[in-house]
Design a protein around this motif. Structure first.
Motif, mmCIF file in Angstrom:
data_model
loop_
_atom_site.group_PDB
_atom_site.id
_atom_site.type_symbol
_atom_site.label_atom_id
_atom_site.label_comp_id
_atom_site.label_asym_id
_atom_site.label_seq_id
_atom_site.Cartn_x
_atom_site.Cartn_y
_atom_site.Cartn_z
ATOM 1 N N GLY A 691 0.957 -0.774 -0.041
ATOM 2 C CA GLY A 691 -0.262 0.042 0.032
ATOM 3 C C GLY A 691 0.479 1.192 0.060
ATOM 4 N N PHE A 692 -0.009 2.537 -0.560
ATOM 5 C CA PHE A 692 0.776 3.399 -0.693
ATOM 6 C C PHE A 692 0.306 4.604 -0.193
ATOM 7 N N ASN A 693 0.727 5.608 0.376
ATOM 8 C CA ASN A 693 0.221 6.749 1.253
ATOM 9 C C ASN A 693 0.877 7.430 1.040
ATOM 10 N N LEU A 694 0.373 8.858 0.061
ATOM 11 C CA LEU A 694 0.672 10.205 -0.658
ATOM 12 C C LEU A 694 1.105 10.841 0.517
ATOM 13 N N HIS A 695 0.240 11.040 1.723
ATOM 14 C CA HIS A 695 0.554 12.042 2.233
ATOM 15 C C HIS A 695 1.263 11.723 2.757
#
Length: 725
Positions: A691-695
Motif C-alpha cells: 500500500g502507498f499513502n501519498l500524504h
C-alpha cells in the motif's frame, strides 16, 4: 463507503453505434449537484474510517456538516430560485431545476441520516476515551448544579424570549440560526402562549464542564430547554422544539453596480435575510410549535428535515479542539526549503539561482510570507503587485504589503470582493491597505479575479529583475496548513512579462494580445487546453506515444469533457485525479474506456491543479508538457474568472511536479476512491505492505527543487511499475 446501488448518478451504457454528439446527456455526463453530494458522502465516510484517530473522525463529520450547509445555501438556493422564476434550462446531464431538486432532496436526506449515524457511532467511542458529547437527558446529577449556575450567569442575560401572537410578528431567524420554540401555559389562568428563544450568534455552540480527567460538552440549546423555567417563571412548559434555519446566501452581482464596495456592503446585509431553503427540526418537536415553524419558515417550499440526533453538526469543530493529541493525527511540522536556507534566507538569491516550487503543507507557507516580507524591507525593491482572493482573518501577507507601502514601495493589491463568504473580510482588508497607501483595485464587475500571483520588481546591478510567485491556492496562512497546493517562484523574464500583462488586464482592462508563456482565462486558457488535448489525439492517431494526466478539484466543463472523450476514443490513456465534482463518466465502452478517475480524501485537502501531456513521449517524461493552474476544468473558471495556467520548464521543477506530485497521486492506494461508469465510488483496498499513502510519502520526503545543493534526504524514486514508494 460505496455509493448505493441505485444512486441517481446511474444511467444506461453508451451505445457505440451512435456518435458522441447524438448520445443522450444523461448517458454522457454525471449531474454536477449529485456528483458534489457524492463527494460529501466520501468526506462523511472518513468519519467512520478506523485508520483515523477519534477526534479526526469527528472533524470529518463536522466538515461534512459544514459542506452540506454551504451546498444548501448556494447550490440548492440557486436551483430553487430558477424553479420559482420558471427557468427550465437543463443541466449538463439534461435535468431541469425541478428534476435536480427532487433528486437532491433524496440524497440530502440520506446524507443527513448518515451524519447522525456517524455521530451515534462516535459518541460512545469518544466517551470511552474521556470525551462526552452529552445528551441533555443523560447529564449526571452532580453536573446539573454547575450547568444551572453557568446558564444563569452567562446565557440567561443574553437570551431574549419573544412571544408570538398578533401583537408580536414572527421573529426573524438569521442564516444558520438555532432557536427553541416553546408551547407554554400560564399557571394563573391556564392561557396558552407560544414563545421563541434564539441562540445569539456570539454564544459558543457547546459548553464544556470543568474537569481535567473527563471532558463533557453540552450543546447550549439543550440547556435552554432544560432550564426553561428560569426563562419563563409562572408558566408550565407544555412542549418545546429545537430548530435551525439555512437561508439563500448567494450574492448576485449587478453588472451596472457603479460602486462595488458600497454594493457588497449592502449585499452582505441582504444575504443574512435570504429566503429559507432548509428548516431542521428535532424529532421531539412539539406538534403545535412544529406547525407554526413550518407555516412561518417553510411556506415557500423550503426543505424540512426532522432528525433524532443533533442539529448543526458543523459546530462539532469546537469539540475537536479538545486538547487531546493522542486522539488526533501525529503533530507535523512543515519543512522550510533548504535551498533558501543555503542562501541565508535570501529568497531572491535562491530564486535567481534556480526556480523553486514548494508543495504546501509539506513545505512551509512561511516562505511565501518571507518572500513578501523581504520585498517590503529590501531597499532595492521598487514595486510589488499582488492578487488577494482569500487571505484569512489574521494575514501576514496583508501585513507585509502594508509594511512595503509604509517603506515607500509602490504596492498594488487586487482584492477580490466576490470571494464567497469572504466578502466582508476582504472589504476590511481593502480599507486597511488603502489607509497604508496601497493602491487597491477591485478588478472586473462580472468576473472574479481568482489567479494567485505575486510580482516583485527589483533594481539590481545588471538592471531591473522581476520575481514572481504563482500559486494554485490562496494567500491564506490557515488553509495553507491543510490544503495541498503548489507555490512556484521564478525570475523567468517571459513569465515576468506575462504576469505584468495579467495585472494590466485586471487593473486597466488592457487585454493581452499575446503572452509568451502564461495561459490566461477567460482569454486563451480554454484554447490552450483544447490544443494540448488535440495534440495528444493526433499523436495517438499517428501511432506515437500519447497520454494525459491531470489533478483537479472538479471537472464540469462540457467542452473539456467532450475533448477528453474524443481523446479516449482515439486511444489516449487518461488518468484523472478529481477530488470533488466530476461530470465526466469514465470507463464507458466506446466513449471513455481509456479514462480512469480517482478521488483522494485524507488528512490534507487536495487542492492543487496540474495538467500533464505526453507530447509524443511516454508519461512520465522530461519531454512532457506540464502546467500548474489556479483554475479547475469548470465553466466558471474558464469563462467567468481571471485565472492563470503556468508552464513548468525548469527541469527540476518539472520533475518534482510530474515524477513526484502527480505520480504519487496516481500511485496512492490508501486514501483513494475509484469512480466507475455508473457513478459509484469504491474505496481502493490497500495491498498490505504494498500500500502507498501519498500524504505519508510527502510528509517524509523533501521536495526536489527545495532540498538544496546538499541533497539532504534523498527522495525515493516513484515508478508506475510498483504500488509503493
Amino acid at each position: 463507503m460505496d455509493g448505493p446501488a441505485d444512486t441517481p448518478l446511474q444511467s444506461a451504457p453508451f451505445d457505440e453505434a451512435h456518435s458522441v454528439d447524438e448520445v443522450d446527456p444523461a448517458t454522457r455526463y454525471f449531474n454536477r449537484e449529485l456528483s458534489w453530494l457524492e463527494f460529501n458522502r466520501r468526506v462523511l465516510a472518513e468519519a467512520r474510517n478506523p485508520d483515523y484517530p477519534l477526534l479526526e473522525r469527528l472533524r470529518f463529520l463536522s466538515i461534512s456538516g459544514s459542506n452540506l450547509d454551504e451546498f444548501m445555501m448556494i447550490r440548492v438556493a440557486g436551483l430553487e430560485g430558477q424553479a420559482r422564476r420558471g427557468i427550465t434550462k437543463t443541466s449538463i446531464d439534461g435535468k431541469t431545476p425541478l428534476q435536480q431538486l427532487a433528486a437532491i432532496r433524496e440524497v440530502v436526506l440520506e446524507l443527513e441520516a448518515g451524519q447522525q449515524a456517524a455521530l451515534a457511532d462516535l459518541r460512545p467511542r469518544l466517551a470511552a476515551q474521556g470525551i462526552r458529547i452529552a445528551d441533555e437527558a443523560r447529564i449526571a446529577a452532580s453536573q446539573i448544579k454547575w450547568l444551572r449556575e453557568w446558564f444563569a450567569d452567562h446565557l440567561l442575560p443574553v437570551l431574549t424570549p419573544q412571544a408570538i401572537d398578533p401583537a408580536h410578528p414572527f421573529p426573524f431567524v438569521a442564516n444558520l440560526g438555532i432557536g427553541v420554540i416553546f408551547h407554554l401555559t400560564r399557571k394563573s389562568d391556564g392561557e396558552g402562549l407560544v414563545e421563541m428563544v434564539l441562540i445569539p450568534a456570539g454564544v459558543p455552540r457547546f459548553v464544556r464542564l470543568p474537569g481535567e480527567d473527563e471532558a463533557t460538552w453540552v450543546a447550549v440549546e439543550s440547556l435552554v430547554c432544560r432550564f426553561a423555567t428560569l426563562l419563563f417563571p409562572g408558566f408550565d412548559i407544555v412542549g418545546d422544539g429545537v430548530f435551525r434555519v439555512i437561508r439563500d446566501s448567494d450574492i448576485e452581482i449587478e453588472e451596472e453596480a457603479e460602486d462595488l464596495v458600497r454594493y457588497f456592503r449592502t449585499a452582505i446585509q441582504r444575504r443574512r435575510r435570504g429566503r429559507v431553503v432548509l428548516l431542521e427540526l428535532d424529532q421531539q418537536c412539539d406538534a403545535e410549535a412544529e406547525a407554526l415553524l413550518r407555516e412561518q419558515l417553510a411556506a415557500d417550499g423550503a426543505m424540512v428535515i426532522k432528525t433524532d440526533g443533533m442539529l448543526g453538526l458543523r459546530g462539532l469543530d469546537q469539540v475537536v479542539e479538545e486538547d487531546r493529541p493522542d486522539l488526533k493525527f501525529a503533530a507535523f511540522s512543515p519543512r522550510y526549503p533548504e535551498r533558501i536556507l543555503e542562501h541565508d534566507g535570501d529568497c531572491f538569491a535562491a530564486i535567481r539561482e534556480k526556480d523553486i516550487i514548494i508543495q504546501h503543507p509539506y513545505e512551509s507557507f512561511e516562505v511565501v510570507v518571507d518572500f513578501l516580507r523581504q520585498a517590503a524591507r529590501d531597499p532595492a525593491v521598487v514595486s510589488i503587485k499582488q492578487t488577494l482572493y482569500r487571505a484569512g482573518n489574521q494575514s501576514p501577507v496583508i501585513n507585509a504589503l502594508i509594511a512595503a507601502a509604509e517603506n515607500g514601495k509602490s504596492v498594488t493589491a487586487v482584492v477580490e470582493l466576490k470571494a464567497r463568504f469572504d466578502e466582508e473580510q476582504n472589504l476590511k482588508w481593502a480599507a486597511e491597505l488603502e489607509r497604508a497607501g496601497v493602491q487597491v483595485i477591485y478588478g472586473f464587475t462580472e468576473w472574479k479575479t481568482h489567479a494567485k500571483v505575486s510580482m516583485v520588481v527589483r533594481r539590481e546591478d545588471d538592471g531591473i529583475r522581476t520575481y514572481c510567485h504563482f500559486g494554485t491556492g490562496n494567500y491564506h496562512p490557515v488553509t495553507a496548513n491543510i490544503y495541498t497546493d503548489l507555490s512556484y517562484f521564478t525570475a523567468d523574464p517571459k513569465l515576468a512579462r506575462d504576469a505584468g500583462k495579467l495585472f494590466n488586464f485586471v487593473t486597466g482592462y488592457v487585454e493581452p494580445r499575446k503572452t509568451e508563456a502564461l495561459a490566461i482565462s477567460p482569454i486563451d486558457m480554454r484554447e490552450t487546453l483544447y490544443e494540448a488535448i488535440d495534440k495528444e489525439i493526433a499523436n495517438a492517431q499517428a501511432g506515437r506515444p500519447s497520454g494525459i494526466w491531470a489533478k483537479l478539484n472538479a471537472i464540469t466543463e462540457k467542452g473539456v469533457i467532450d475533448r477528453l472523450y474524443a481523446a479516449s476514443q482515439a486511444g489516449v490513456e487518461i488518468e484523472l485525479v478529481v477530488r470533488g465534482i466530476c461530470c465526466l463518466k469514465p470507463g464507458v465502452p466506446g466513449l471513455s474506456e481509456n479514462i480512469h478517475v480517482k478521488s483522494i480524501i485524507g488528512r490534507f485537502l487536495e487542492h492543487s491543479r496540474i495538467w500533464a501531456f505526453a507530447n509524443g513521449y511516454g508519461l512520465p517524461s522530461t519531454r512532457a508538457k506540464v502546467w500548474i493552474s489556479s483554475a479547475d476544468a469548470m465553466s466558471r473558471n474558464l469563462n467567468r474568472r481571471v485565472e492563470a495556467m503556468v508552464p513548468l520548464r525548469n527541469r527540476t521543477v518539472h520533475s518534482q511536479v510530474l515524477d513526484q506530485v502527480l505520480l504519487a497521486n496516481l500511485l496512492d492506494t490508501e486514501r483513494s476512491w475509484t469512480l466507475d461508469a455508473s457513478g459509484d465510488y469504491t474505496r481502493v483496498a490497500s495491498r498490505g505492505d504494498e500500500g502507498f499513502n501519498l500524504h505519508h510519502y510527502f510528509m517524509r520526503n523533501p521536495s526536489l527543487s527545495g532540498r538544496g545543493g546538499a541533497g539532504i534526504g534523498s527522495v525515493p524514486k516513484l515508478s508506475l511499475r510498483r504500488g509503493g514508494g
